[in-house]
Motif scaffolding. Sequence first.
Motif, PDB file in Angstrom:
ATOM      1  N   ILE A   1       0.842  -1.189   0.000  1.00  0.00           N
ATOM      2  CA  ILE A   1       0.000   0.000   0.000  1.00  0.00           C
ATOM      3  C   ILE A   1       0.881   1.244   0.000  1.00  0.00           C
ATOM      4  CG2 ILE A   1      -0.152   0.141   2.527  1.00  0.00           C
ATOM      5  CD1 ILE A   1      -3.087   1.049   2.149  1.00  0.00           C
ATOM      6  N   THR A   2       0.432   2.274  -0.690  1.00  0.00           N
ATOM      7  CA  THR A   2       1.110   3.565  -0.620  1.00  0.00           C
ATOM      8  C   THR A   2       0.110   4.642  -0.248  1.00  0.00           C
ATOM      9  OG1 THR A   2       2.404   5.240  -1.781  1.00  0.00           O
ATOM     10  CG2 THR A   2       0.841   3.972  -3.104  1.00  0.00           C
ATOM     11  N   TYR A   3       0.563   5.527   0.627  1.00  0.00           N
ATOM     12  CA  TYR A   3      -0.218   6.696   1.017  1.00  0.00           C
ATOM     13  C   TYR A   3       0.372   7.964   0.393  1.00  0.00           C
ATOM     14  CZ  TYR A   3      -2.267   3.628   4.544  1.00  0.00           C
ATOM     15  OH  TYR A   3      -2.926   2.595   5.183  1.00  0.00           O
ATOM     16  N   LEU A   4       1.300   7.800  -0.538  1.00  0.00           N
ATOM     17  CA  LEU A   4       2.037   8.940  -1.083  1.00  0.00           C
ATOM     18  C   LEU A   4       1.629   9.310  -2.502  1.00  0.00           C
ATOM     19  CD1 LEU A   4       5.590   7.990   0.244  1.00  0.00           C
ATOM     20  CD2 LEU A   4       3.813   9.355   1.367  1.00  0.00           C
ATOM     21  N   ALA A   5       0.848   8.473  -3.164  1.00  0.00           N
ATOM     22  CA  ALA A   5       0.352   8.784  -4.508  1.00  0.00           C
ATOM     23  C   ALA A   5      -1.020   9.466  -4.380  1.00  0.00           C
ATOM     24  CB  ALA A   5       0.241   7.510  -5.338  1.00  0.00           C
ATOM     25  N   PRO A   6      -1.376  10.316  -5.326  1.00  0.00           N
ATOM     26  CA  PRO A   6      -0.720  10.556  -6.620  1.00  0.00           C
ATOM     27  C   PRO A   6       0.355  11.633  -6.602  1.00  0.00           C
ATOM     28  CG  PRO A   6      -2.770  11.767  -6.545  1.00  0.00           C
ATOM     29  CD  PRO A   6      -2.674  11.021  -5.237  1.00  0.00           C
ATOM     30  N   SER A   7       0.608  12.268  -5.431  1.00  0.00           N
ATOM     31  CA  SER A   7       1.622  13.324  -5.419  1.00  0.00           C
ATOM     32  C   SER A   7       2.972  12.779  -5.865  1.00  0.00           C
ATOM     33  CB  SER A   7       1.711  13.947  -4.026  1.00  0.00           C
ATOM     34  OG  SER A   7       0.503  14.612  -3.691  1.00  0.00           O
ATOM     35  N   ILE A   8       3.373  11.621  -5.323  1.00  0.00           N
ATOM     36  CA  ILE A   8       4.478  10.854  -5.895  1.00  0.00           C
ATOM     37  C   ILE A   8       3.826   9.882  -6.871  1.00  0.00           C
ATOM     38  CG2 ILE A   8       6.367   9.250  -5.454  1.00  0.00           C
ATOM     39  CD1 ILE A   8       6.833  12.040  -4.292  1.00  0.00           C
ATOM     40  N   PRO A   9       4.235   9.877  -8.137  1.00  0.00           N
ATOM     41  CA  PRO A   9       3.495   9.119  -9.157  1.00  0.00           C
ATOM     42  C   PRO A   9       3.279   7.656  -8.791  1.00  0.00           C
ATOM     43  CG  PRO A   9       5.081  10.560 -10.205  1.00  0.00           C
ATOM     44  CD  PRO A   9       5.352  10.639  -8.725  1.00  0.00           C
ATOM     45  N   GLU A  10       2.082   7.193  -9.053  1.00  0.00           N
ATOM     46  CA  GLU A  10       1.716   5.808  -8.767  1.00  0.00           C
ATOM     47  C   GLU A  10       2.643   4.831  -9.479  1.00  0.00           C
ATOM     48  OE1 GLU A  10      -2.185   3.041  -9.630  1.00  0.00           O
ATOM     49  OE2 GLU A  10      -2.499   5.159  -9.118  1.00  0.00           O
ATOM     50  N   ARG A  11       3.147   5.243 -10.633  1.00  0.00           N
ATOM     51  CA  ARG A  11       4.021   4.359 -11.412  1.00  0.00           C
ATOM     52  C   ARG A  11       5.233   3.904 -10.602  1.00  0.00           C
ATOM     53  NH1 ARG A  11       8.091   6.154 -16.206  1.00  0.00           N
ATOM     54  NH2 ARG A  11       9.036   4.117 -16.539  1.00  0.00           N
ATOM     55  N   PHE A  12       5.782   4.794  -9.793  1.00  0.00           N
ATOM     56  CA  PHE A  12       6.945   4.454  -8.978  1.00  0.00           C
ATOM     57  C   PHE A  12       6.649   3.268  -8.066  1.00  0.00           C
ATOM     58  CE2 PHE A  12       9.032   5.429  -4.773  1.00  0.00           C
ATOM     59  CZ  PHE A  12      10.256   4.880  -5.104  1.00  0.00           C
ATOM     60  N   PHE A  13       5.480   3.274  -7.456  1.00  0.00           N
ATOM     61  CA  PHE A  13       5.135   2.212  -6.515  1.00  0.00           C
ATOM     62  C   PHE A  13       4.780   0.915  -7.238  1.00  0.00           C
ATOM     63  CE2 PHE A  13       4.317   6.305  -4.499  1.00  0.00           C
ATOM     64  CZ  PHE A  13       5.171   6.191  -3.412  1.00  0.00           C
ATOM     65  N   TRP A  14       4.266   1.030  -8.474  1.00  0.00           N
ATOM     66  CA  TRP A  14       4.040  -0.178  -9.256  1.00  0.00           C
ATOM     67  C   TRP A  14       5.363  -0.849  -9.610  1.00  0.00           C
ATOM     68  CZ3 TRP A  14       0.263  -3.271  -9.456  1.00  0.00           C
ATOM     69  CH2 TRP A  14      -1.057  -2.822  -9.357  1.00  0.00           C
TER      70      TRP A  14
ATOM     71  N   ARG B   1      17.003   2.917 -12.081  1.00  0.00           N
ATOM     72  CA  ARG B   1      16.589   4.311 -12.194  1.00  0.00           C
ATOM     73  C   ARG B   1      15.188   4.334 -12.784  1.00  0.00           C
ATOM     74  NH1 ARG B   1      20.397   8.258 -11.709  1.00  0.00           N
ATOM     75  NH2 ARG B   1      19.185   9.667 -13.006  1.00  0.00           N
ATOM     76  N   VAL B   2      14.286   4.990 -12.091  1.00  0.00           N
ATOM     77  CA  VAL B   2      12.897   5.062 -12.535  1.00  0.00           C
ATOM     78  C   VAL B   2      12.638   6.458 -13.076  1.00  0.00           C
ATOM     79  CG1 VAL B   2      10.488   4.781 -11.889  1.00  0.00           C
ATOM     80  CG2 VAL B   2      12.253   3.408 -10.749  1.00  0.00           C
ATOM     81  N   ASP B   3      12.385   6.553 -14.374  1.00  0.00           N
ATOM     82  CA  ASP B   3      12.121   7.845 -14.996  1.00  0.00           C
ATOM     83  C   ASP B   3      10.681   8.241 -14.717  1.00  0.00           C
ATOM     84  OD1 ASP B   3      12.010  10.101 -16.489  1.00  0.00           O
ATOM     85  OD2 ASP B   3      12.341   9.130 -18.428  1.00  0.00           O
ATOM     86  N   LEU B   4      10.504   9.314 -13.943  1.00  0.00           N
ATOM     87  CA  LEU B   4       9.169   9.749 -13.559  1.00  0.00           C
ATOM     88  C   LEU B   4       8.730  10.995 -14.308  1.00  0.00           C
ATOM     89  CD1 LEU B   4       9.361   9.219  -9.704  1.00  0.00           C
ATOM     90  CD2 LEU B   4       8.409   7.700 -11.426  1.00  0.00           C
ATOM     91  N   ARG B   5       9.556  11.480 -15.187  1.00  0.00           N
ATOM     92  CA  ARG B   5       9.189  12.675 -15.940  1.00  0.00           C
ATOM     93  C   ARG B   5       8.576  12.294 -17.273  1.00  0.00           C
ATOM     94  NH1 ARG B   5      13.581  17.542 -15.143  1.00  0.00           N
ATOM     95  NH2 ARG B   5      13.190  17.835 -12.930  1.00  0.00           N
ATOM     96  N   PRO B   6       7.802  13.209 -17.859  1.00  0.00           N
ATOM     97  CA  PRO B   6       7.271  12.934 -19.190  1.00  0.00           C
ATOM     98  C   PRO B   6       8.403  12.831 -20.197  1.00  0.00           C
ATOM     99  CG  PRO B   6       6.891  15.217 -18.562  1.00  0.00           C
ATOM    100  CD  PRO B   6       7.407  14.517 -17.340  1.00  0.00           C
TER     101      PRO B   6
ATOM    102  N   LEU C   1       7.097  19.047  -6.099  1.00  0.00           N
ATOM    103  CA  LEU C   1       7.223  20.310  -6.828  1.00  0.00           C
ATOM    104  C   LEU C   1       8.139  20.159  -8.036  1.00  0.00           C
ATOM    105  CD1 LEU C   1       6.484  23.292  -6.950  1.00  0.00           C
ATOM    106  CD2 LEU C   1       8.429  23.771  -5.442  1.00  0.00           C
ATOM    107  N   ILE C   2       9.242  19.445  -7.876  1.00  0.00           N
ATOM    108  CA  ILE C   2      10.156  19.226  -8.998  1.00  0.00           C
ATOM    109  C   ILE C   2       9.447  18.488 -10.128  1.00  0.00           C
ATOM    110  CG2 ILE C   2      12.190  17.915  -9.733  1.00  0.00           C
ATOM    111  CD1 ILE C   2      13.418  18.555  -6.992  1.00  0.00           C
ATOM    112  N   MET C   3       8.702  17.450  -9.776  1.00  0.00           N
ATOM    113  CA  MET C   3       8.023  16.663 -10.800  1.00  0.00           C
ATOM    114  C   MET C   3       6.910  17.455 -11.475  1.00  0.00           C
ATOM    115  SD  MET C   3       8.014  12.786  -9.241  1.00  0.00           S
ATOM    116  CE  MET C   3       7.787  13.166  -7.513  1.00  0.00           C
ATOM    117  N   GLU C   4       6.173  18.238 -10.697  1.00  0.00           N
ATOM    118  CA  GLU C   4       5.102  19.042 -11.285  1.00  0.00           C
ATOM    119  C   GLU C   4       5.660  20.108 -12.219  1.00  0.00           C
ATOM    120  OE1 GLU C   4       1.396  19.382 -11.132  1.00  0.00           O
ATOM    121  OE2 GLU C   4       2.115  17.329 -11.154  1.00  0.00           O
ATOM    122  N   ARG C   5       6.777  20.693 -11.862  1.00  0.00           N
ATOM    123  CA  ARG C   5       7.381  21.698 -12.741  1.00  0.00           C
ATOM    124  C   ARG C   5       7.865  21.063 -14.034  1.00  0.00           C
ATOM    125  NH1 ARG C   5      10.652  25.604  -8.423  1.00  0.00           N
ATOM    126  NH2 ARG C   5       9.022  27.202  -8.326  1.00  0.00           N
ATOM    127  N   GLY C   6       8.293  19.799 -13.958  1.00  0.00           N
ATOM    128  CA  GLY C   6       8.694  19.112 -15.172  1.00  0.00           C
ATOM    129  C   GLY C   6       7.520  18.828 -16.089  1.00  0.00           C
TER     130      GLY C   6
END
Length: 246
Positions: A2-15, A228-233, A175-180
């Motif tokens: 379980i994660t309580y940190l998504a969607p602010s931290i992308p769900e993909r990371f936890f998958w 390395r998990v690429d979380l940016r578009p 914030l870093i991810m949202e700015r990206g």
Amino acid sequence: MITYLAPSIPERFFWVIADHLGQRLGSGAELTVEPRLSGPRRQNDPFELSEVDVGFMCAPSLVLLRETNVPCVELVPVAPVFADERAKGRPVYFSDVVVRADWDITSFDHLRGQTWAYNDSRSLSGWHSALERLRAIPAGSEFFSSTVASGSHLESLRLVTDDRVDAAAIDSNVLIMERGEHPGHSTRLRVIESWGPFPIQPAVVRTSLPGELKERITEHLQDLAQVRVDLRPRRNPLRALRSRHL
């Protein structure tokens, strides 16, 4: 898991983590995303009910769960390292106080009488860090004119951007991810203070799991140190996340 940190931290990371553990343990893995809270409530706690084995949450929730007579979770000695230059390769993050870029405010102290958004009261970066900062300000009347529980860092950012609140404290990695993903935030928002560093949000395992299984989970999470998990578009490939053994 379980994660309580998504969607602010992308769900993909936890998958990525769930799939990795499922493959290495040979048992498959399911992921539950709880977007409304930064950590479990003591009532209906899925760890105490043996409904989940591994989880990611904000630190204040871990502290609360560990204060019980028989703690239901244990800290896993593995943590992710985000691609933030300020982290300097450490598993830490910051709380960045944001306001609209067209506002000439320069300090948190100048926010007296203004409106404030926070994701939820279990959040270290969004709420507890602000409480600590307020302790440094001379006592008096209520500091903010009002506060809004937004439900997530992403929603707090939207409230500030849309001029519905004046300021918020945001998880620096969010914030870093949202700015990206939304470059317009770079021109519409401005950071006036940064607090921290704070230890990165913890990974935990259910205490009642067999000791051998907990060791295997820790070992396989350590394997992610090479991933390395690429979380940016795709248009902005510089954001990545690395897992690192503490």
